[in-house]
Design a protein around this motif. Sequence first.
Motif, short mmCIF file in Angstrom:
data_model
loop_
_atom_site.label_atom_id
_atom_site.label_comp_id
_atom_site.label_asym_id
_atom_site.label_seq_id
_atom_site.Cartn_x
_atom_site.Cartn_y
_atom_site.Cartn_z
N ALA A 185 0.84 -1.21 0.00
CA ALA A 185 0.00 0.00 0.00
C ALA A 185 0.87 1.26 0.00
N ASN A 186 0.44 2.25 -0.79
CA ASN A 186 1.11 3.55 -0.89
C ASN A 186 2.52 3.47 -1.47
N ILE A 187 2.79 2.39 -2.20
CA ILE A 187 4.05 2.27 -2.93
C ILE A 187 3.72 2.34 -4.42
N LYS A 188 4.42 3.19 -5.13
CA LYS A 188 4.11 3.40 -6.55
C LYS A 188 4.41 2.13 -7.35
N GLU A 189 3.54 1.89 -8.33
CA GLU A 189 3.70 0.69 -9.16
C GLU A 189 5.06 0.67 -9.85
N MET A 190 5.55 1.86 -10.22
CA MET A 190 6.84 1.94 -10.93
C MET A 190 8.02 1.56 -10.02
N ASP A 191 7.78 1.57 -8.70
CA ASP A 191 8.85 1.23 -7.75
C ASP A 191 8.89 -0.25 -7.40
N LEU A 192 7.89 -1.01 -7.84
CA LEU A 192 7.78 -2.40 -7.41
C LEU A 192 8.95 -3.27 -7.86
N ASN A 193 9.39 -3.10 -9.10
CA ASN A 193 10.51 -3.93 -9.58
C ASN A 193 11.76 -3.68 -8.75
N GLN A 194 12.02 -2.40 -8.43
CA GLN A 194 13.18 -2.08 -7.58
C GLN A 194 12.98 -2.66 -6.19
N LEU A 195 11.75 -2.59 -5.68
CA LEU A 195 11.44 -3.15 -4.36
C LEU A 195 11.73 -4.64 -4.33
N PHE A 196 11.28 -5.36 -5.36
CA PHE A 196 11.47 -6.82 -5.38
C PHE A 196 12.96 -7.18 -5.46
N THR A 197 13.73 -6.36 -6.16
CA THR A 197 15.18 -6.59 -6.21
C THR A 197 15.83 -6.31 -4.86
N CYS A 198 15.42 -5.19 -4.26
CA CYS A 198 15.98 -4.77 -2.97
C CYS A 198 15.68 -5.80 -1.88
N LEU A 199 14.48 -6.38 -1.94
CA LEU A 199 14.06 -7.31 -0.90
C LEU A 199 14.33 -8.77 -1.27
N ARG A 200 15.13 -8.98 -2.34
CA ARG A 200 15.56 -10.33 -2.76
C ARG A 200 14.38 -11.29 -2.88
N SER A 201 13.38 -10.84 -3.57
CA SER A 201 12.13 -11.62 -3.67
C SER A 201 12.24 -12.78 -4.65
N TYR A 202 11.39 -13.76 -4.43
CA TYR A 202 11.21 -14.85 -5.40
C TYR A 202 9.80 -15.42 -5.22
N LYS A 203 9.27 -16.00 -6.29
CA LYS A 203 7.93 -16.58 -6.26
C LYS A 203 8.04 -18.10 -6.28
N GLN A 204 7.05 -18.74 -5.68
CA GLN A 204 7.01 -20.20 -5.72
C GLN A 204 5.56 -20.67 -5.71
N LYS A 205 5.28 -21.72 -6.48
CA LYS A 205 3.94 -22.30 -6.52
C LYS A 205 3.92 -23.58 -5.69
N TYR A 206 2.77 -23.83 -5.06
CA TYR A 206 2.59 -25.01 -4.22
C TYR A 206 1.29 -25.70 -4.60
N LYS A 207 1.33 -27.02 -4.64
CA LYS A 207 0.13 -27.81 -4.89
C LYS A 207 -0.69 -27.94 -3.61
N ARG A 208 -1.96 -28.20 -3.78
CA ARG A 208 -2.83 -28.43 -2.63
C ARG A 208 -2.26 -29.55 -1.75
N GLY A 209 -2.17 -29.29 -0.45
CA GLY A 209 -1.65 -30.27 0.50
C GLY A 209 -0.16 -30.18 0.71
N GLU A 210 0.53 -29.33 -0.05
CA GLU A 210 1.99 -29.22 0.07
C GLU A 210 2.34 -28.26 1.21
N ASN A 211 3.34 -28.64 2.00
CA ASN A 211 3.80 -27.78 3.09
C ASN A 211 4.70 -26.68 2.55
#
Length: 219
Positions: A14-40
Motif C-alpha cells: 500500500a502507498n508504494i508506486k507501481e513503478m517502484d515495485l521492480n526495484q522493491l522486489f530486487t531490494c528485498l531479494r524476492s522470489y515466487k514459488q507455486k505449491y500444490k494443494r496439500g503441500e507444506n
Amino acid sequence: MKKEITYKDIPLFANIKEMDLNQLFTCLRSYKQKYKRGENIIMEQDNVQYIGVVLSGMVHMLKDDIWGNQTLLGFMEPGELIGESFAVRRSTESYVRFQAVKDSEIIFLAASSIIHNCPRQCGFHAQITQNMFQLMGEKTVQLMEKIEVSSKSSLRDKILAYLSLMSQKQNSRYIESPLTRTELAEYLCANRSAMTRELAAMKEEGILDYDKNTYNLKK
C-alpha cells in the motif's frame, strides 16, 4: 468467483508506486514459488528468513501435537502474510506449520531487508516497513478472534461466535465462509459430525440457514 489479486491490491505494498515495485522486489531479494494443494510451505522448526505474501490460493497455519493431531490456528487468503511473526524474531524457528490447502502461489521477501535500514535509501523502504507492522498487528487481532471463538463453552456458542465474526467482517447476515465444513470443524476444535448435528438443530430452530459454505443468520 474472486477477482485475481494484483500487486496494487496487496496491503503490504500500500502507498508504494507501481513503478517502484521492480526495484522493491530486487531490494528485498524476492522470489515466487507455486505449491500444490496439500503441500507444506513452512514446516515446524524451520528457520524462517523470508516473509511470504499469498498471491493466490489459501494457506492454513497448523499446529501438530506429538500424537499427530493438528489444530487449525488460522487461514491466509490472497494478500495476506505468512511467516512474518517468526522471520522478525531473534530466533527465527517456526512454531507452526504452513500448508497450501488450494493450489497456491507465494511471493517471498527477505525479512532482514525489510526491518533493517536500506543501504540504497530506497524511498519506499520506510513505507513497506510501516505496512508490515500494521499487518502484523492485524494478524494478532485474528489470533485473538481465534481465542475468542475457541474459548466458548459450548459447540453452539463456538459456531455462533465464528459466524458473528464473519458477519461483522462481511457486513451482512448472509455469510460466505472461506472454510469448508471440515475445515470449520477443525478451526472450532470440534468433531465434524457433532458440528453438523448442531448446525441442523439451529436450522430447525430458525436461528440460521445454510447451504454448503454459505450461512444466513436469521436471529
